[in-house]
Design a protein around this motif. Structure first.
Motif: not given
Length: 310
Positions: A36-37, A217-219, A248-249, A254-255
């Protein structure tokens, strides 16, 4: 209210960037996401909704997978559990993309809940994997960049939803969705907030009271997330759980691509209606794909069980 709406005008100011970044790290660690960022901004993770409200929305998100004929009969277990709080109204669909949204009337609150369907078709997956950034076309010049596939589906869905919402002028309005539907719910909510005057102009439509996603999701990028949180961050809750292998995948992807969280993330259980604190032990390893479609004891997906027979 029955679905835990808060009174308008009482929303808190979103957290500062340092506060959000420290929260991002803590939650990522609790979920076991080592990559994670801190730039993946998050609002506070305290639950904004009651457990009863969260479960109610999960049931409605599950029913979004049901065909209209099934919903008109109203005989499914999930529909009966929601009655009389929510009643099926109508369903809209973008056929070429297989994106869909179902409108439910909130009978006790003169409101509307719009539930966005998750993936059921190859067309959904092609849209989902069209994950290149493009400038936001959701109503503001400072909207940042968003996921191309989700934006395409969301704009076409909102073109169909907008006149329906304008004709109803609901006193309460919620946008909810599971997985792919969480992405379209998030973007359609922002489109409605922009169109409805929450950007600072005169309101031309109903406000957005809640945005709720399950395995959403992140969009968009950082600029998009900042704009989104300015308008809807305190009204947005993303439910996640440790057993979901899709989340998890996707987190490292996304990062790496620069997609950023919006709103608040709340941990929950998969097989039972229970919310978890950040410090609670992990529920286990994310190994079973079926757990992507289990949230708060509700089955979400294009199966008979997901249509509320369980």
């Amino acid at each position: 209210g029955a679905f835990g709406f808060r009174a308008r005008g009482t929303f808190r100011t979103p957290p500062s960037r340092p506060e959000a970044e420290s929260t991002a790290v803590a939650v990522a660690e609790s979920l076991g996401i080592a990559s994670a960022d801190p730039s993946a901004r998050m609002a506070p993770t305290a639950a904004a909704l009651s457990l009863d409200a969260a479960v109610g929305y999960s049931l409605a998100a599950s029913l979004a997978y049901s065909p209209p004929a099934e919903l008109r009969r109203g005989s499914g277990g999930y529909q009966q559990r929601l009655a009389p709080r929510l009643a099926f109204s109508q369903q809209v669909e973008v056929d070429r993309l297989r994106a869909s949204a179902t409108l439910f009337e909130m009978e006790e609150q003169d409101g509307v809940c719009v539930a966005f369907r998750g993936s059921t078709d190859l067309k959904n997956y092609l849209s989902m994997f069209n994950l290149f950034f493009e400038p936001s076309r959701l109503g503001t010049a400072k909207g940042g960049r968003v996921h191309r596939g989700y934006q395409e589906a969301s704009l076409e869905l909102y073109d169909r939803l907008s006149p329906l919402l304008a004709s109803r002028q609901p006193q309460r309005l919620a946008f909810i969705g599971h997985s792919y539907g969480g992405g379209t719910a998030t973007l359609c909510a922002l489109a409605h907030a922009e169109a409805g005057g929450e950007a600072g102009g005169e309101a031309t439509g109903s406000s957005v009271d809640e945005v709720v996603t399950f395995a959403g999701p992140r969009v968009g990028d950082t600029q998009f997330a900042m704009r989104y949180d300015e308008l809807l961050g305190e009204r947005t809750t993303h439910y996640v759980h440790d057993l979901d292998p899709v989340l998890a995948q996707n987190q490292p992807l996304w990062n790496a691509l620069g997609f950023v969280h919006t709103g608040r993330r709340v941990r929950c259980a998969a097989a039972e209606p229970r919310l978890l604190a950040d410090g609670d032990p992990s529920l286990g390893a994310p190994l079973n794909f079926a757990d992507h479609g289990r949230y708060l004891g509700t089955v979400l997906g294009p199966s008979p069980a997901g249509w509320g027979q369980g």
